[in-house]
Design a protein around this motif. Structure first.
Motif, PDB file in Angstrom:
ATOM      1  N   MET A   1     150.230  89.604 -10.780  1.00 53.08           N
ATOM      2  CA  MET A   1     151.005  88.858  -9.789  1.00 53.08           C
ATOM      3  C   MET A   1     150.987  87.357 -10.114  1.00 53.08           C
ATOM      4  O   MET A   1     149.951  86.792 -10.408  1.00 53.08           O
ATOM      5  N   LEU A   2     152.172  86.770 -10.065  1.00 55.17           N
ATOM      6  CA  LEU A   2     152.274  85.327 -10.325  1.00 55.17           C
ATOM      7  C   LEU A   2     152.540  84.604  -9.012  1.00 55.17           C
ATOM      8  O   LEU A   2     153.218  85.129  -8.127  1.00 55.17           O
ATOM      9  N   ILE A   3     151.997  83.398  -8.915  1.00 51.80           N
ATOM     10  CA  ILE A   3     152.103  82.654  -7.657  1.00 51.80           C
ATOM     11  C   ILE A   3     152.546  81.222  -7.929  1.00 51.80           C
ATOM     12  O   ILE A   3     151.995  80.549  -8.811  1.00 51.80           O
ATOM     13  N   ASP A   4     153.495  80.761  -7.142  1.00 49.53           N
ATOM     14  CA  ASP A   4     153.911  79.358  -7.204  1.00 49.53           C
ATOM     15  C   ASP A   4     153.426  78.667  -5.930  1.00 49.53           C
ATOM     16  O   ASP A   4     153.996  78.853  -4.860  1.00 49.53           O
ATOM     17  N   GLU A 237     146.030  85.509 -14.418  1.00 43.10           N
ATOM     18  CA  GLU A 237     146.825  85.801 -13.212  1.00 43.10           C
ATOM     19  C   GLU A 237     145.930  86.250 -12.065  1.00 43.10           C
ATOM     20  O   GLU A 237     146.075  85.809 -10.931  1.00 43.10           O
ATOM     21  N   LYS A 238     145.014  87.133 -12.390  1.00 47.05           N
ATOM     22  CA  LYS A 238     144.142  87.694 -11.352  1.00 47.05           C
ATOM     23  C   LYS A 238     143.259  86.603 -10.738  1.00 47.05           C
ATOM     24  O   LYS A 238     143.072  86.538  -9.531  1.00 47.05           O
ATOM     25  N   LYS A 239     142.725  85.776 -11.616  1.00 47.90           N
ATOM     26  CA  LYS A 239     141.837  84.702 -11.150  1.00 47.90           C
ATOM     27  C   LYS A 239     142.612  83.680 -10.304  1.00 47.90           C
ATOM     28  O   LYS A 239     142.113  83.226  -9.270  1.00 47.90           O
ATOM     29  N   ILE A 240     143.802  83.353 -10.733  1.00 49.72           N
ATOM     30  CA  ILE A 240     144.618  82.398  -9.966  1.00 49.72           C
ATOM     31  C   ILE A 240     144.963  83.001  -8.601  1.00 49.72           C
ATOM     32  O   ILE A 240     144.982  82.298  -7.584  1.00 49.72           O
ATOM     33  N   GLU A 241     145.181  84.295  -8.603  1.00 52.84           N
ATOM     34  CA  GLU A 241     145.447  84.994  -7.337  1.00 52.84           C
ATOM     35  C   GLU A 241     144.245  84.858  -6.394  1.00 52.84           C
ATOM     36  O   GLU A 241     144.391  84.538  -5.215  1.00 52.84           O
ATOM     37  N   GLU A 242     143.060  85.060  -6.939  1.00 51.67           N
ATOM     38  CA  GLU A 242     141.837  84.916  -6.127  1.00 51.67           C
ATOM     39  C   GLU A 242     141.663  83.485  -5.617  1.00 51.67           C
ATOM     40  O   GLU A 242     141.331  83.266  -4.459  1.00 51.67           O
ATOM     41  N   ASN A 243     141.882  82.524  -6.514  1.00 48.65           N
ATOM     42  CA  ASN A 243     141.743  81.117  -6.125  1.00 48.65           C
ATOM     43  C   ASN A 243     142.728  80.773  -5.007  1.00 48.65           C
ATOM     44  O   ASN A 243     142.376  80.079  -4.051  1.00 48.65           O
TER      45      ASN A 243
END
Ligand code: NI
Length: 250
Positions: A1-4, A237-243
């Motif tokens: 999953m990508l997040i902006d 991606e996963k780590k950025i999602e968690e953050n």
């Protein structure tokens, strides 16, 4: 999953193609976007847009370059924050780049909005341009240890100081620019303190540089972060999602 975590879908640039832009982002795996307000009107627009789409959220507040133009009664922030799609206060901060004649007023508004964020228990999205030390000093003194320095491009030393305060760095298109030292900074800081953002319609990443930026281009940014850190893109991606979840609860 990508997040902006930082885009301006409330900008004029997306007036006629908003649905297409969000659909394009969704089709590229971007499932969460935060629309950022920069004054009263754009904050209301951000909330209206957030309520049109799943996975789209809003941040509300007054940008430092707008403080002279806005009414100084900020009761609307409390009212608007009642909407469940509002997940942050921003973008707020300091910008001495265009005009240095009202720095003190910018500081006053910055502190005022940090206090509101604390009352509402919301994180802040911080804009800092040519005001690195003042911005840090205000956050250190008044900040609530929850927030992101959006489009971070400052020094490594300052980045470390922000991380010590529990802040995240918003990494945008600048990381893909050839002359950027941001790669070195993120290598030193590590993935635990980063979130991804486009700042669309501004600052499109390579290879779209100079074009209208949009959330669909977040992939190029995350890919570059993955290259710089030498970590598999799926893990990034996963780590950025968690953050992002830790910071914004989305
Ligand atoms: Ni912005």
């Amino acid at each position: 999953m990508l997040i902006d975590t930082h885009c301006h879908l409330n900008d004029e640039a997306f007036k006629d193609n908003l649905k297409e832009v969000v659909a394009r982002a969704n089709s590229k795996g971007i499932t969460k976007m935060i629309v950022i307000g920069y004054n009263k009107k754009s904050s209301f627009d951000a909330v209206r847009i957030a309520n049109m789409f799943d996975g789209v959220y809003a941040a509300i507040g007054v940008h430092p370059s707008d403080v002279l133009k806005e009414d100084d009664n900020l009761d609307w922030i409390y009212e608007l924050a009642k909407d469940k799609k509002v997940i942050a206060i921003g973008e707020i901060g300091l910008d001495y780049y265009w005009d240095k004649s009202y720095n003190d007023l910018q500081i006053e508004w910055f502190i005022k909005q940090i206090e509101i964020a604390k009352e509402l228990d919301l994180p802040i999205c911080v804009h800092s341009r040519d005001a690195s030390q003042d911005c840090f000093d205000v956050i250190k003194k008044y900040g609530n240890s929850k927030g992101v320095i959006h489009c971070y491009s400052g020094s490594l030393e300052m980045a470390k100081e922000y991380v010590k305060l529990g802040y995240y760095l918003g990494i945008g298109g600048v990381v893909t620019f050839k002359n950027s030292h941001l790669g070195e900074t993120i290598k030193n800081i590590g993935i635990d303190h980063l979130v991804s953002e486009t700042d669309a319609p501004y600052l499109a990443p390579v290879p779209y540089r100079g074009k209208t930026n949009e959330p669909a281009y977040i992939y190029e940014i995350v890919q570059k972060i993955s290259e710089e850190l030498n970590i598999d893109i799926d893990k990034v991606e996963k780590k950025i999602e968690e953050n992002t979840y830790k910071l914004f609860k989305i």
